[in-house]
Enzyme design. Structure first.
Site, PDB file in Angstrom:
ATOM      1  N   CYS A  34      40.685   6.565 -15.523  1.00 22.75           N
ATOM      2  CA  CYS A  34      41.851   7.355 -15.905  1.00 22.75           C
ATOM      3  C   CYS A  34      41.458   8.633 -16.623  1.00 22.75           C
ATOM      4  O   CYS A  34      40.455   8.674 -17.338  1.00 22.75           O
ATOM      5  CB  CYS A  34      42.743   6.548 -16.844  1.00 22.75           C
ATOM      6  SG  CYS A  34      43.320   5.023 -16.139  1.00 22.75           S
ATOM      7  N   ARG A  79      36.915  11.830 -11.602  1.00 25.61           N
ATOM      8  CA  ARG A  79      36.686  10.603 -12.363  1.00 25.61           C
ATOM      9  C   ARG A  79      37.107   9.363 -11.576  1.00 25.61           C
ATOM     10  O   ARG A  79      36.685   8.258 -11.891  1.00 25.61           O
ATOM     11  CB  ARG A  79      37.480  10.650 -13.673  1.00 25.61           C
ATOM     12  CG  ARG A  79      37.002  11.700 -14.640  1.00 25.61           C
ATOM     13  CD  ARG A  79      37.974  11.889 -15.763  1.00 25.61           C
ATOM     14  NE  ARG A  79      38.044  10.754 -16.648  1.00 25.61           N
ATOM     15  CZ  ARG A  79      37.328  10.607 -17.759  1.00 25.61           C
ATOM     16  NH1 ARG A  79      36.477  11.547 -18.115  1.00 25.61           N
ATOM     17  NH2 ARG A  79      37.442   9.548 -18.521  1.00 25.61           N
ATOM     18  N   TRP A 136      43.616   5.032 -12.779  1.00 24.72           N
ATOM     19  CA  TRP A 136      42.768   4.167 -11.963  1.00 24.72           C
ATOM     20  C   TRP A 136      43.245   2.754 -12.270  1.00 24.72           C
ATOM     21  O   TRP A 136      43.049   2.246 -13.374  1.00 24.72           O
ATOM     22  CB  TRP A 136      41.304   4.355 -12.355  1.00 24.72           C
ATOM     23  CG  TRP A 136      40.337   3.660 -11.447  1.00 24.72           C
ATOM     24  CD1 TRP A 136      39.866   4.094 -10.240  1.00 24.72           C
ATOM     25  CD2 TRP A 136      39.694   2.400 -11.694  1.00 24.72           C
ATOM     26  NE1 TRP A 136      38.991   3.188  -9.712  1.00 24.72           N
ATOM     27  CE2 TRP A 136      38.861   2.139 -10.582  1.00 24.72           C
ATOM     28  CE3 TRP A 136      39.743   1.474 -12.723  1.00 24.72           C
ATOM     29  CZ2 TRP A 136      38.084   0.987 -10.484  1.00 24.72           C
ATOM     30  CZ3 TRP A 136      38.970   0.326 -12.627  1.00 24.72           C
ATOM     31  CH2 TRP A 136      38.152   0.091 -11.518  1.00 24.72           C
ATOM     32  N   ASN A 163      44.033   5.980 -21.412  1.00 19.80           N
ATOM     33  CA  ASN A 163      42.813   5.686 -20.666  1.00 19.80           C
ATOM     34  C   ASN A 163      42.139   4.531 -21.387  1.00 19.80           C
ATOM     35  O   ASN A 163      41.743   4.688 -22.540  1.00 19.80           O
ATOM     36  CB  ASN A 163      41.902   6.921 -20.651  1.00 19.80           C
ATOM     37  CG  ASN A 163      40.513   6.596 -20.122  1.00 19.80           C
ATOM     38  OD1 ASN A 163      40.311   5.595 -19.451  1.00 19.80           O
ATOM     39  ND2 ASN A 163      39.549   7.455 -20.438  1.00 19.80           N
ATOM     40  N   GLY A 164      42.044   3.382 -20.730  1.00 17.05           N
ATOM     41  CA  GLY A 164      41.410   2.236 -21.389  1.00 17.05           C
ATOM     42  C   GLY A 164      42.205   0.981 -21.129  1.00 17.05           C
ATOM     43  O   GLY A 164      43.027   0.939 -20.215  1.00 17.05           O
ATOM     44  N   GLU A 213      18.644   1.948  -4.334  1.00 11.11           N
ATOM     45  CA  GLU A 213      19.464   3.150  -4.538  1.00 11.11           C
ATOM     46  C   GLU A 213      19.964   3.694  -3.195  1.00 11.11           C
ATOM     47  O   GLU A 213      21.124   4.108  -3.074  1.00 11.11           O
ATOM     48  CB  GLU A 213      18.628   4.201  -5.299  1.00 11.11           C
ATOM     49  CG  GLU A 213      19.276   5.553  -5.514  1.00 11.11           C
ATOM     50  CD  GLU A 213      20.614   5.507  -6.251  1.00 11.11           C
ATOM     51  OE1 GLU A 213      21.003   4.461  -6.766  1.00 11.11           O
ATOM     52  OE2 GLU A 213      21.287   6.560  -6.270  1.00 11.11           O
ATOM     53  N   LYS A 250      23.881   4.096  -2.216  1.00 13.98           N
ATOM     54  CA  LYS A 250      24.484   5.368  -1.779  1.00 13.98           C
ATOM     55  C   LYS A 250      25.239   5.156  -0.474  1.00 13.98           C
ATOM     56  O   LYS A 250      26.357   5.633  -0.317  1.00 13.98           O
ATOM     57  CB  LYS A 250      23.415   6.453  -1.555  1.00 13.98           C
ATOM     58  CG  LYS A 250      22.779   7.061  -2.782  1.00 13.98           C
ATOM     59  CD  LYS A 250      23.644   7.996  -3.575  1.00 13.98           C
ATOM     60  CE  LYS A 250      24.404   7.273  -4.637  1.00 13.98           C
ATOM     61  NZ  LYS A 250      23.774   7.108  -5.918  1.00 13.98           N
ATOM     62  N   GLU A 310      28.434   2.983  -0.931  1.00 16.78           N
ATOM     63  CA  GLU A 310      29.401   3.625  -1.813  1.00 16.78           C
ATOM     64  C   GLU A 310      30.220   4.712  -1.103  1.00 16.78           C
ATOM     65  O   GLU A 310      31.431   4.793  -1.276  1.00 16.78           O
ATOM     66  CB  GLU A 310      28.589   4.231  -2.964  1.00 16.78           C
ATOM     67  CG  GLU A 310      29.351   4.933  -4.014  1.00 16.78           C
ATOM     68  CD  GLU A 310      28.433   5.398  -5.152  1.00 16.78           C
ATOM     69  OE1 GLU A 310      27.257   5.731  -4.889  1.00 16.78           O
ATOM     70  OE2 GLU A 310      28.907   5.448  -6.285  1.00 16.78           O
ATOM     71  N   HIS A 370      11.904 -14.631   3.691  1.00 21.56           N
ATOM     72  CA  HIS A 370      12.477 -15.714   2.883  1.00 21.56           C
ATOM     73  C   HIS A 370      13.992 -15.785   3.050  1.00 21.56           C
ATOM     74  O   HIS A 370      14.672 -16.404   2.246  1.00 21.56           O
ATOM     75  CB  HIS A 370      12.107 -15.517   1.409  1.00 21.56           C
ATOM     76  CG  HIS A 370      10.629 -15.527   1.180  1.00 21.56           C
ATOM     77  ND1 HIS A 370       9.855 -16.652   1.340  1.00 21.56           N
ATOM     78  CD2 HIS A 370       9.765 -14.529   0.853  1.00 21.56           C
ATOM     79  CE1 HIS A 370       8.589 -16.359   1.105  1.00 21.56           C
ATOM     80  NE2 HIS A 370       8.504 -15.074   0.815  1.00 21.56           N
ATOM     81  N   LYS A 372      34.129   7.939 -11.326  1.00 24.25           N
ATOM     82  CA  LYS A 372      32.885   8.573 -11.753  1.00 24.25           C
ATOM     83  C   LYS A 372      32.442   8.032 -13.103  1.00 24.25           C
ATOM     84  O   LYS A 372      31.273   7.779 -13.338  1.00 24.25           O
ATOM     85  CB  LYS A 372      33.102  10.089 -11.837  1.00 24.25           C
ATOM     86  CG  LYS A 372      31.866  10.881 -12.259  1.00 24.25           C
ATOM     87  CD  LYS A 372      30.824  10.863 -11.179  1.00 24.25           C
ATOM     88  CE  LYS A 372      29.565  11.625 -11.545  1.00 24.25           C
ATOM     89  NZ  LYS A 372      28.443  11.257 -10.646  1.00 24.25           N
TER      90      LYS A 372
END
Ligand code: M6R
Length: 610
Positions: free
Chosen positions: A2, A27, A76, A101-102, A483, A487, A490, A506, A605
């Protein structure tokens, strides 16, 4: 996550709020809204699910909107889906409007109590309990500010708030507990926002609120107090950001821009931190020398991409003789820790506001860990302010949700740290001057690796109809494979998993067939021969491999094996270089898939909730 923007101005705040929301988009959010006091005693509130363009449509449909005080929000979703009803601002009794926000952790108990007291709820959000709580206290005769203070005292959780009273145009109250909140001081007004980028078009002068601060913004200026009403002094600063540094320029996406800025970002991160033959350890803070001398082991804490940087650092640090543990921040807090002697806790974070990392740092301090170092890209962030030692990566603003240049510069910082730590153990016989020379060549090597762009664009076509991919690597490049997979999943939504190549037989080898592209990175290091065997194991089962290989490895393309040469570099910096083709691959696959690259679905973000 948010985002909040609020303004008290001498001119119409609507354009400021809309511009601020646009700048907060990065964000991550799934609905948005605003409330303006367009005449004394009355709010105009507009909200819309989906992208900001939906809110802009609603605004246009409302004709002329004019007001000198307003708050706005990108949400969000956490409690309740992203609907208009759940979007902020929430209003109680047509008098109080609030954005948050929170998370309010005790919202369920409060909702039951407030309902028993006769309050009605319009949404499923935890935020609505705050605005109703404030109104209840006011209905019982408490003034606006005291009602806010009393309400905050009964809330559990971490949050930042912006609050308006319809009868008090020209006034916004901001509250910070845990989540970031800053005040901007401009020529035409005073602003409240989650970060400086939201108000950069208005001002670069800002004050960072501390936890527990309540700011009372009004036409005469502002006052910061704590929960008990005592005045707090906070210094104003000037941000390095400019509106230009946030522009996308000729690039299609911020992610593309940020990938191509990496040569400069690496160079900026090194600048002033090294001489011709030595790392200047003061770049980690004035106390670095004393603390590093005492350090016997290291605990790295981070999330997501930053966690992968930590995994790479473990190889470098242990090679330098320094024992190192790396843990996902949210897992570190899930159990007790025997406190190691003289342990340096290193937190890694692009934003410096990731709540899991902040909580893990607090927990490490409670557990008695001796010292802390933050490696971070955002000055004045919570992580920076809560750490003893600080190394600022100079990557510049990173807007794309997928972290790219922040990761590369974190690796540079960690490489510098491992060079410093190697001084403690003469038996490692590392030649600092050689390591510095390799780092000095790094920006040029990054630039030449970026020239692989068009080749990788063609390779990405092979993923056009694919839903899954495997990434394989060994040793220090295993975190680079992790990574690369992160990427890809995502931003392109292709399901990608990374494995240490030795683990293949394995279990994951069972997944290999013609529809499962296997991507690998093959530097010219001690693990190469074993990796070559793993590559053959995949080929023998009909798997199709794409291998980014150091040009000295003498790996060559043949049936089911496509080798793309990467310029040969020293093994100490190879993980930094091999990251780049994987970033480009993810970017081009996402372009083909047509996803929202800079704002991938469901992601944020800056992750400010646990
Ligand atoms: O700001 P931070 O580095 O603390 O963020 C941690 C993660 O949320 C972040 O790296 C995330 O994994 C990225 N979106 C990955 O590209």
């Amino acid at each position: 996550m948010c985002g909040i923007i609020g303004a008290v101005s001498s001119s119409n705040v609507l354009p400021v709020l809309l511009d601020g929301l646009k700048r907060l988009e990065y964000r991550g959010y799934d609905s948005s809204g605003l409330a303006i006091i367009d005449q004394p005693g009355k709010f105009l509130r507009l909200r819309a699910p989906g992208k900001l363009v939906e809110l802009e449509r609603t605004v246009s449909a409302n004709g002329d909107i004019d007001g000198l005080t307003g708050i706005a929000h990108t949400r969000w979703a956490t409690h309740g889906p992203p609907t208009e009803q759940n979007a902020h601002p929430h209003i109680s009794g047509d008098r109080i409007a609030l954005v948050c926000n929170g998370i309010v952790e005790n919202h369920e108990d409060l909702r039951i109590w407030l309902t028993d007291e006769g309050m009605e709820f319009q949404s499923e959000t935890d935020t609505e309990v705050i605005v109703n709580l404030i109104r209840l206290h006011m209905d019982r005769g408490t003034d606006f500010m005291s009602a806010i203070r009393t309400s905050i005292k009964s809330l559990k959780g971490a949050f930042a708030l912006g609050i308006l009273h319809a009868d008090e145009p020209g006034r916004i109250i901001g509250v910070r507990r845990g989540s970031p909140l800053i005040v901007g001081i401009g020529e035409d007004g005073i602003y409240l926002a989650s970060d400086i980028s939201a108000m950069i078009a208005q001002t670069r002068k800002f004050i960072v609120l501390e936890n527990g601060d309540i700011v009372d913004i009004n036409r005469g200026g502002m006052e910061i107090t704590n929960l008990d009403g005592q005045v707090q002094h906070r210094d104003a600063r000037i941000s390095d950001l400019t509106p230009q540094s946030m522009e996308i320029g000729d690039y299609r996406h911020y992610m593309e821009k940020e990938i191509f800025e990496q040569g400069q970002a690496v160079s900026d991160t090194l600048e002033g931190r090294i001489t011709a033959s030595r790392v200047l350890e003061a770049c980690f803070g004035t106390e670095a020398d004393r603390i590093f001398n005492r350090t016997e082991n290291i605990q790295i804490l981070a999330c997501g991409t930053s966690y992968h940087a930590g995994l790479v650092a473990k190889y470098w640090l242990e090679d330098a003789g320094m024992p190192c543990q790396v843990e996902i921040a949210s897992e570190f807090t899930s159990r007790k820790h025997p406190t190691p002697n003289n342990c340096l806790v290193i937190t890694l974070s692009q934003s410096g506001e990731t709540i899991d990392t902040l909580t893990a740092l607090d927990y490490a301090k409670q557990c008695g860990y001796a010292h802390s170092l933050a490696i971070c890209n955002v000055p004045d962030s919570s992580l920076v302010r809560n750490s003893e030692l600080v190394f600022m990566t100079h990557a510049g603003p990173e807007i794309g949700v997928a972290s790219t240049k922040a990761f590369l510069t974190q690796l540079v910082a960690l490489r510098l740290l491992s060079i410093v730590m190697a001084r403690k153990d003469p038996s490692t016989a590392q030649d600092e001057a050689d390591s510095i020379r390799e780092l000095r060549e790094l920006p040029a090597n990054v630039e030449s690796t970026l020239k692989m762009n068009s080749t990788i664009q063609e390779i990405a076509q092979q993923f056009a109809d694919k839903q899954h991919a495997l990434f394989l690597a060994r040793g220090i490049h295993f975190p680079i494979a992790l990574e690369g997979a992160l990427k890809l999943k995502e931003i392109s939504y292709v399901h990608a998993e990374a494995y240490a190549a030795g683990e293949l037989k394995h279990g994951p080898l069972a997944l290999v067939d013609r529809d499962m592209p296997v991507v690998s990175v093959a530097p010219n290091d001690t693990q190469l021969d074993k990796l070559k065997s793993n590559i053959e194991e995949v080929r023998a089962r009909g798997g199709k491999l794409i291998v980014f290989a150091d040009s000295e490895t003498r790996l060559s393309s043949r049936e089911n094996l496509q080798v793309i040469n990467v310029a040969s570099v020293e093994s100490s910096i190879a993980p930094i270089i091999f990251t780049i083709p994987l970033q480009l691959l993810a970017y081009h696959v996402a372009l083909i898939k047509g996803t929202d690259i800079d704002k991938p679905r469901n992601l944020a973000k800056s992750v400010t909730v646990e």
